[in-house]
Design a protein around this motif. Structure first.
Motif, PDB file in Angstrom:
ATOM      1  N   ASP A  97       0.828  -1.213   0.000  1.00 22.65           N
ATOM      2  CA  ASP A  97       0.000   0.000   0.000  1.00 22.65           C
ATOM      3  C   ASP A  97       0.859   1.258   0.000  1.00 22.65           C
ATOM      4  O   ASP A  97       0.574   2.208  -0.717  1.00 22.65           O
ATOM      5  CB  ASP A  97      -0.935   0.025   1.219  1.00 22.65           C
ATOM      6  CG  ASP A  97      -1.946  -1.112   1.188  1.00 22.65           C
ATOM      7  OD1 ASP A  97      -2.338  -1.524   0.079  1.00 22.65           O
ATOM      8  OD2 ASP A  97      -2.329  -1.594   2.268  1.00 22.65           O
ATOM      9  N   THR A  98       1.909   1.267   0.822  1.00 20.96           N
ATOM     10  CA  THR A  98       2.704   2.492   1.005  1.00 20.96           C
ATOM     11  C   THR A  98       4.031   2.458   0.254  1.00 20.96           C
ATOM     12  O   THR A  98       4.735   3.472   0.231  1.00 20.96           O
ATOM     13  CB  THR A  98       3.006   2.713   2.502  1.00 20.96           C
ATOM     14  OG1 THR A  98       3.858   1.647   2.956  1.00 20.96           O
ATOM     15  CG2 THR A  98       1.735   2.758   3.327  1.00 20.96           C
ATOM     16  N   VAL A 138       2.468 -11.787   1.175  1.00 21.92           N
ATOM     17  CA  VAL A 138       1.801 -12.260   2.394  1.00 21.92           C
ATOM     18  C   VAL A 138       0.794 -11.223   2.841  1.00 21.92           C
ATOM     19  O   VAL A 138       1.008 -10.025   2.666  1.00 21.92           O
ATOM     20  CB  VAL A 138       2.794 -12.556   3.553  1.00 21.92           C
ATOM     21  CG1 VAL A 138       3.695 -13.707   3.212  1.00 21.92           C
ATOM     22  CG2 VAL A 138       3.604 -11.342   3.925  1.00 21.92           C
ATOM     23  N   GLU A 139      -0.313 -11.696   3.379  1.00 19.22           N
ATOM     24  CA  GLU A 139      -1.318 -10.801   3.934  1.00 19.22           C
ATOM     25  C   GLU A 139      -1.334 -11.037   5.434  1.00 19.22           C
ATOM     26  O   GLU A 139      -1.387 -12.182   5.886  1.00 19.22           O
ATOM     27  CB  GLU A 139      -2.686 -11.069   3.316  1.00 19.22           C
ATOM     28  CG  GLU A 139      -3.663  -9.965   3.655  1.00 19.22           C
ATOM     29  CD  GLU A 139      -4.748  -9.797   2.606  1.00 19.22           C
ATOM     30  OE1 GLU A 139      -5.918  -9.844   3.004  1.00 19.22           O
ATOM     31  OE2 GLU A 139      -4.418  -9.621   1.422  1.00 19.22           O
ATOM     32  N   VAL A 140      -1.265  -9.948   6.183  1.00 17.91           N
ATOM     33  CA  VAL A 140      -1.187 -10.027   7.636  1.00 17.91           C
ATOM     34  C   VAL A 140      -2.319  -9.204   8.231  1.00 17.91           C
ATOM     35  O   VAL A 140      -2.532  -8.060   7.832  1.00 17.91           O
ATOM     36  CB  VAL A 140       0.173  -9.481   8.144  1.00 17.91           C
ATOM     37  CG1 VAL A 140       0.255  -9.565   9.652  1.00 17.91           C
ATOM     38  CG2 VAL A 140       1.321 -10.222   7.499  1.00 17.91           C
ATOM     39  N   MET A 141      -3.016  -9.793   9.186  1.00 17.30           N
ATOM     40  CA  MET A 141      -4.038  -9.031   9.905  1.00 17.30           C
ATOM     41  C   MET A 141      -3.321  -8.218  10.983  1.00 17.30           C
ATOM     42  O   MET A 141      -2.772  -8.781  11.929  1.00 17.30           O
ATOM     43  CB  MET A 141      -5.072  -9.965  10.543  1.00 17.30           C
ATOM     44  CG  MET A 141      -6.061 -10.542   9.544  1.00 17.30           C
ATOM     45  SD  MET A 141      -6.859  -9.312   8.496  1.00 17.30           S
ATOM     46  CE  MET A 141      -7.880  -8.453   9.670  1.00 17.30           C
ATOM     47  N   TYR A 149       2.260  -7.507   2.026  1.00 19.21           N
ATOM     48  CA  TYR A 149       3.688  -7.272   1.856  1.00 19.21           C
ATOM     49  C   TYR A 149       4.228  -8.201   0.795  1.00 19.21           C
ATOM     50  O   TYR A 149       3.831  -9.359   0.707  1.00 19.21           O
ATOM     51  CB  TYR A 149       4.455  -7.556   3.165  1.00 19.21           C
ATOM     52  CG  TYR A 149       4.051  -6.690   4.320  1.00 19.21           C
ATOM     53  CD1 TYR A 149       4.566  -5.414   4.478  1.00 19.21           C
ATOM     54  CD2 TYR A 149       3.167  -7.163   5.279  1.00 19.21           C
ATOM     55  CE1 TYR A 149       4.185  -4.619   5.566  1.00 19.21           C
ATOM     56  CE2 TYR A 149       2.786  -6.379   6.363  1.00 19.21           C
ATOM     57  CZ  TYR A 149       3.312  -5.107   6.502  1.00 19.21           C
ATOM     58  OH  TYR A 149       2.942  -4.340   7.556  1.00 19.21           O
ATOM     59  N   GLU A 150       5.180  -7.694   0.005  1.00 13.42           N
ATOM     60  CA  GLU A 150       5.891  -8.552  -0.933  1.00 13.42           C
ATOM     61  C   GLU A 150       7.264  -8.832  -0.341  1.00 13.42           C
ATOM     62  O   GLU A 150       7.952  -7.910   0.133  1.00 13.42           O
ATOM     63  CB  GLU A 150       6.058  -7.872  -2.290  1.00 13.42           C
ATOM     64  CG  GLU A 150       6.793  -8.769  -3.286  1.00 13.42           C
ATOM     65  CD  GLU A 150       7.116  -8.097  -4.608  1.00 13.42           C
ATOM     66  OE1 GLU A 150       7.919  -8.671  -5.358  1.00 13.42           O
ATOM     67  OE2 GLU A 150       6.587  -7.007  -4.875  1.00 13.42           O
ATOM     68  N   VAL A 151       7.678 -10.089  -0.351  1.00 10.24           N
ATOM     69  CA  VAL A 151       8.988 -10.480   0.148  1.00 10.24           C
ATOM     70  C   VAL A 151      10.007 -10.154  -0.941  1.00 10.24           C
ATOM     71  O   VAL A 151       9.919 -10.667  -2.054  1.00 10.24           O
ATOM     72  CB  VAL A 151       9.031 -11.993   0.484  1.00 10.24           C
ATOM     73  CG1 VAL A 151      10.424 -12.399   0.957  1.00 10.24           C
ATOM     74  CG2 VAL A 151       7.976 -12.349   1.521  1.00 10.24           C
TER      75      VAL A 151
END
Length: 157
Positions: A97-98, A138-141, A149-151
């Motif tokens: 997103d950022t 990965v998607e994190v709550m 986030y992309e690794v």
């Protein structure tokens, strides 16, 4: 007895704290108690009660450190490798997103410190990252909602 995974650096930090508490704090507190006792009536002696409270806290922490060190499973991160994220890996992520880059090392619960870039193996982000490789998303709550986030990097140092 459950083993506690930790890096060599985390283990060394706990050993240093234990040594300091045993060799510096314990004698200092014993001296403070003995000086407070010399002031007479212990029932209304604030210095005495304060020193006894410090002693109780210090001895409790010493017992906690001895327990954790006794159950420590030190993992030598320098001997790890590969492309999959696992305990000890330092991971570079891009917030989708950022576009902000973040770098975290996945460590044991005892050594986690987000300000220092060390996240606990049991944290939601670490659990989401385990087993992933460069290029994975990965998607994190998170407390503020879901984050993606992309690794972009995985290293073991």
């Amino acid at each position: 007895m459950e083993k506690i995974p930790m890096t060599a650096g985390g283990h060394a930090a706990l050993e240093a704290e234990l040594k300091h508490r045993q060799q510096v704090e314990r004698p200092r507190i014993i001296q403070a108690i003995s000086e407070a006792r010399a002031h007479g009536d212990l029932s209304e002696n604030a210095e005495y009660h304060s020193a006894k409270e410090q002693q109780s806290h210090n001895e409790g922490r010493i017992a906690e450190l001895e327990d954790k060190l006794g159950r420590a499973e030190v993992i030598d991160v320098s001997k790890l490798g590969g492309t999959k994220i696992k305990f000890g890996a330092t991971v570079t992520l891009i917030d989708e997103d950022t576009e902000e880059e973040k770098r975290y090392q996945i460590v044991g619960d005892m050594e986690a410190d987000v300000k220092q870039g060390r996240i606990s193996i049991s944290s939601p982000i670490a659990r989401a990252l385990i087993g992933k490789t460069i290029g994975d998303t990965v998607e994190v709550m998170a407390p503020g909602g879901a984050r993606s986030y992309e690794v972009t990097g995985v290293r073991f140092a």
